[in-house]
Design an enzyme around this catalytic site. Structure first.
Site, PDB file in Angstrom:
ATOM      1  N   GLU A  43      45.568  49.814 108.924  1.00  0.00           N
ATOM      2  CA  GLU A  43      46.446  49.427 108.578  1.00  0.00           C
ATOM      3  C   GLU A  43      46.461  47.736 107.191  1.00  0.00           C
ATOM      4  O   GLU A  43      47.186  47.634 108.716  1.00  0.00           O
ATOM      5  CB  GLU A  43      47.229  49.944 108.453  1.00  0.00           C
ATOM      6  CG  GLU A  43      47.908  49.705 106.749  1.00  0.00           C
ATOM      7  CD  GLU A  43      49.518  50.845 106.552  1.00  0.00           C
ATOM      8  OE1 GLU A  43      50.119  50.811 105.454  1.00  0.00           O
ATOM      9  OE2 GLU A  43      49.724  51.379 107.846  1.00  0.00           O
ATOM     10  N   GLU A  68      49.771  43.071 109.650  1.00  0.00           N
ATOM     11  CA  GLU A  68      51.198  42.670 108.478  1.00  0.00           C
ATOM     12  C   GLU A  68      51.561  41.097 108.426  1.00  0.00           C
ATOM     13  O   GLU A  68      51.015  40.090 109.627  1.00  0.00           O
ATOM     14  CB  GLU A  68      52.874  42.780 108.215  1.00  0.00           C
ATOM     15  CG  GLU A  68      53.872  42.447 108.040  1.00  0.00           C
ATOM     16  CD  GLU A  68      53.486  42.669 106.985  1.00  0.00           C
ATOM     17  OE1 GLU A  68      53.192  43.925 106.120  1.00  0.00           O
ATOM     18  OE2 GLU A  68      53.599  41.882 106.078  1.00  0.00           O
ATOM     19  N   ASP A  95      47.077  36.420 108.310  1.00  0.00           N
ATOM     20  CA  ASP A  95      46.808  37.296 106.700  1.00  0.00           C
ATOM     21  C   ASP A  95      45.306  38.062 106.951  1.00  0.00           C
ATOM     22  O   ASP A  95      44.230  37.184 107.793  1.00  0.00           O
ATOM     23  CB  ASP A  95      46.853  35.621 105.884  1.00  0.00           C
ATOM     24  CG  ASP A  95      46.818  35.792 105.060  1.00  0.00           C
ATOM     25  OD1 ASP A  95      45.708  36.740 104.145  1.00  0.00           O
ATOM     26  OD2 ASP A  95      47.097  34.749 103.744  1.00  0.00           O
ATOM     27  N   ASP A 117      49.502  44.187  97.601  1.00  0.00           N
ATOM     28  CA  ASP A 117      49.756  43.248  96.638  1.00  0.00           C
ATOM     29  C   ASP A 117      49.218  43.231  95.416  1.00  0.00           C
ATOM     30  O   ASP A 117      48.091  42.748  95.461  1.00  0.00           O
ATOM     31  CB  ASP A 117      50.322  41.746  97.562  1.00  0.00           C
ATOM     32  CG  ASP A 117      51.872  41.862  98.285  1.00  0.00           C
ATOM     33  OD1 ASP A 117      52.036  43.431  97.991  1.00  0.00           O
ATOM     34  OD2 ASP A 117      51.579  41.342  98.812  1.00  0.00           O
ATOM     35  N   GLU A 192      56.516  53.825 102.995  1.00  0.00           N
ATOM     36  CA  GLU A 192      58.075  53.427 102.779  1.00  0.00           C
ATOM     37  C   GLU A 192      57.861  53.471 101.195  1.00  0.00           C
ATOM     38  O   GLU A 192      59.002  54.449 100.008  1.00  0.00           O
ATOM     39  CB  GLU A 192      58.157  52.280 103.037  1.00  0.00           C
ATOM     40  CG  GLU A 192      59.177  52.468 104.214  1.00  0.00           C
ATOM     41  CD  GLU A 192      58.126  51.696 105.144  1.00  0.00           C
ATOM     42  OE1 GLU A 192      57.323  51.840 104.977  1.00  0.00           O
ATOM     43  OE2 GLU A 192      59.026  51.490 106.870  1.00  0.00           O
ATOM     44  N   TYR A 193      57.420  52.253 100.583  1.00  0.00           N
ATOM     45  CA  TYR A 193      56.648  52.289  98.877  1.00  0.00           C
ATOM     46  C   TYR A 193      56.014  53.549  98.168  1.00  0.00           C
ATOM     47  O   TYR A 193      57.326  53.814  96.889  1.00  0.00           O
ATOM     48  CB  TYR A 193      55.467  51.354  98.955  1.00  0.00           C
ATOM     49  CG  TYR A 193      56.420  50.021  98.651  1.00  0.00           C
ATOM     50  CD1 TYR A 193      56.483  49.153  99.850  1.00  0.00           C
ATOM     51  CD2 TYR A 193      56.208  48.974  97.160  1.00  0.00           C
ATOM     52  CE1 TYR A 193      56.896  48.381  99.791  1.00  0.00           C
ATOM     53  CE2 TYR A 193      56.596  48.024  96.902  1.00  0.00           C
ATOM     54  CZ  TYR A 193      57.740  46.770  98.648  1.00  0.00           C
ATOM     55  OH  TYR A 193      57.703  46.071  98.685  1.00  0.00           O
ATOM     56  N   GLU A 194      55.798  54.386  99.074  1.00  0.00           N
ATOM     57  CA  GLU A 194      55.637  55.683  97.787  1.00  0.00           C
ATOM     58  C   GLU A 194      56.572  56.317  98.101  1.00  0.00           C
ATOM     59  O   GLU A 194      56.518  57.352  96.974  1.00  0.00           O
ATOM     60  CB  GLU A 194      54.378  56.913  99.028  1.00  0.00           C
ATOM     61  CG  GLU A 194      53.416  57.818  98.580  1.00  0.00           C
ATOM     62  CD  GLU A 194      52.492  57.993  98.738  1.00  0.00           C
ATOM     63  OE1 GLU A 194      52.001  57.325  99.877  1.00  0.00           O
ATOM     64  OE2 GLU A 194      51.947  58.987  98.646  1.00  0.00           O
TER      65      GLU A 194
HETATM   66  N1  SAM Z   1      52.248  49.231 103.472  1.00  0.00           N
HETATM   67  C1  SAM Z   1      53.478  49.301 102.838  1.00  0.00           C
HETATM   68  C2  SAM Z   1      53.949  50.953 101.599  1.00  0.00           C
HETATM   69  O1  SAM Z   1      53.135  50.878 101.925  1.00  0.00           O
HETATM   70  O2  SAM Z   1      55.042  50.849 102.535  1.00  0.00           O
HETATM   71  C3  SAM Z   1      53.943  47.979 102.496  1.00  0.00           C
HETATM   72  C4  SAM Z   1      53.347  47.914 100.597  1.00  0.00           C
HETATM   73  S1  SAM Z   1      53.941  45.939 100.793  1.00  0.00           S
HETATM   74  C5  SAM Z   1      53.972  46.257  98.592  1.00  0.00           C
HETATM   75  C6  SAM Z   1      53.119  45.539 100.740  1.00  0.00           C
HETATM   76  C7  SAM Z   1      52.654  43.872 102.133  1.00  0.00           C
HETATM   77  O3  SAM Z   1      51.404  43.879 102.232  1.00  0.00           O
HETATM   78  C8  SAM Z   1      53.812  43.957 102.930  1.00  0.00           C
HETATM   79  O4  SAM Z   1      54.365  44.207 103.518  1.00  0.00           O
HETATM   80  C9  SAM Z   1      52.658  42.238 102.558  1.00  0.00           C
HETATM   81  O5  SAM Z   1      53.666  41.247 103.565  1.00  0.00           O
HETATM   82  C10 SAM Z   1      51.993  42.632 102.591  1.00  0.00           C
HETATM   83  N2  SAM Z   1      50.079  41.819 102.847  1.00  0.00           N
HETATM   84  C11 SAM Z   1      50.012  41.696 101.458  1.00  0.00           C
HETATM   85  N3  SAM Z   1      49.040  41.098 101.441  1.00  0.00           N
HETATM   86  C12 SAM Z   1      48.191  40.641 102.946  1.00  0.00           C
HETATM   87  C13 SAM Z   1      47.354  39.802 103.640  1.00  0.00           C
HETATM   88  N4  SAM Z   1      46.440  39.697 102.891  1.00  0.00           N
HETATM   89  N5  SAM Z   1      47.391  40.008 105.015  1.00  0.00           N
HETATM   90  C14 SAM Z   1      48.161  40.659 105.995  1.00  0.00           C
HETATM   91  N6  SAM Z   1      49.486  41.567 104.745  1.00  0.00           N
HETATM   92  C15 SAM Z   1      49.491  41.283 103.934  1.00  0.00           C
END
Ligand code: SAM
Length: 213
Positions: A43, A68, A95, A117, A192-194
């Site tokens: 994920e 993450e 990243d 994002d 969590e977001y869902e």
């Molecule tokens: N997937 C989780 C959920 O649905 O509850 C978190 C959603 S949150 C809006 C997006 C997550 O993706 C954040 O924790 C952010 O730090 C991570 N993220 C965004 N771009 C990323 C990247 N390029 N590499 C790794 N993580 C990333």
């Protein structure tokens, strides 16, 4: 996403056995790492890890890797990790732009992208995890018959992703604009977001994509 700096999170992560500190060292060797030949599902952008923890609990014969970008978010997943009594889940703080340094061709069976994002500005489109640039990265390590499963509440991001799938020559196996009122909801694990968006009455969009085998 607004981030609160969690004091000491970098140190906590550096000392945690469930976080792979130098993931590049395992490129092409993840099955050796897990000491089995079970499928590997990842994920990207797992946030606090509720979704991938639940998957790992339900499917002990699948290996999971949660990725993450931010330490202050990853530490929240680490707090919950001891509740899982199996060895089939580890984490990487990185990243995902550099993900091809970590996995070898054919090493990953499935990729989950949950509430990624949106990067709303056009000039940031290539940072979206469903952009053609990211699909080209996944192409370099996803098994030929492997799948990417993407969920979001963000309709512009979802529409963009549908276009990118076509542009990249991937196959749209199925999609829905309202997951929770569709057959695909069966077995769905909420992130969590869902959980938050569903409580607000927002429809959740979901797609499953793959490549021509
Ligand atoms: N997937 C989780 C959920 O649905 O509850 C978190 C959603 S949150 C809006 C997006 C997550 O993706 C954040 O924790 C952010 O730090 C991570 N993220 C965004 N771009 C990323 C990247 N390029 N590499 C790794 N993580 C990333």
């Amino acid at each position: 996403m607004r981030l609160r700096n969690v004091k000491g999170s970098r140190e906590t992560i550096a000392a945690n056995n469930y976080v792979i500190q130098t993931p590049e060292d395992y490129k092409g060797k993840w099955h050796d790492f897990f000491q089995n030949n079970n499928p590997i599902h990842i994920e990207i952008g797992m946030g606090k890890g509720k979704f991938i923890m639940e998957l790992a609990k339900q499917n002990p014969d699948i290996n999971y890797i949660g990725i993450e970008k931010y330490s202050s978010v990853l530490v929240r997943a680490l707090e919950k990790r001891p509740e899982l009594e199996t060895d089939n889940l580890v984490f990487i703080r990185m990243d995902a732009e550099n993900i091809v340094d970590v996995f070898e061709m054919g090493e990953v069976d499935q990729i989950y992208l949950n509430f990624s994002d949106p990067w709303p500005k056009d000039r940031h489109a290539k940072r979206r995890l469903t952009s053609t640039q990211f699909l080209a990265r996944y192409n370099q390590f996803l098994k030929p018959e492997g799948k990417v499963i993407f969920k979001t509440d963000n309709r512009p991001l979802f529409d963009f992703s549908l276009e990118q799938v076509e542009e990249a020559g991937w196959i749209l196996e199925n999609h829905t604009f309202d997951l929770h009122n569709s057959p695909y909801v069966e077995g769905n694990i909420m992130t969590e977001y869902e959980t938050k968006f569903v409580a607000e009455g927002k429809p959740i969009h979901r797609m499953q994509i793959s490549r021509e085998v």
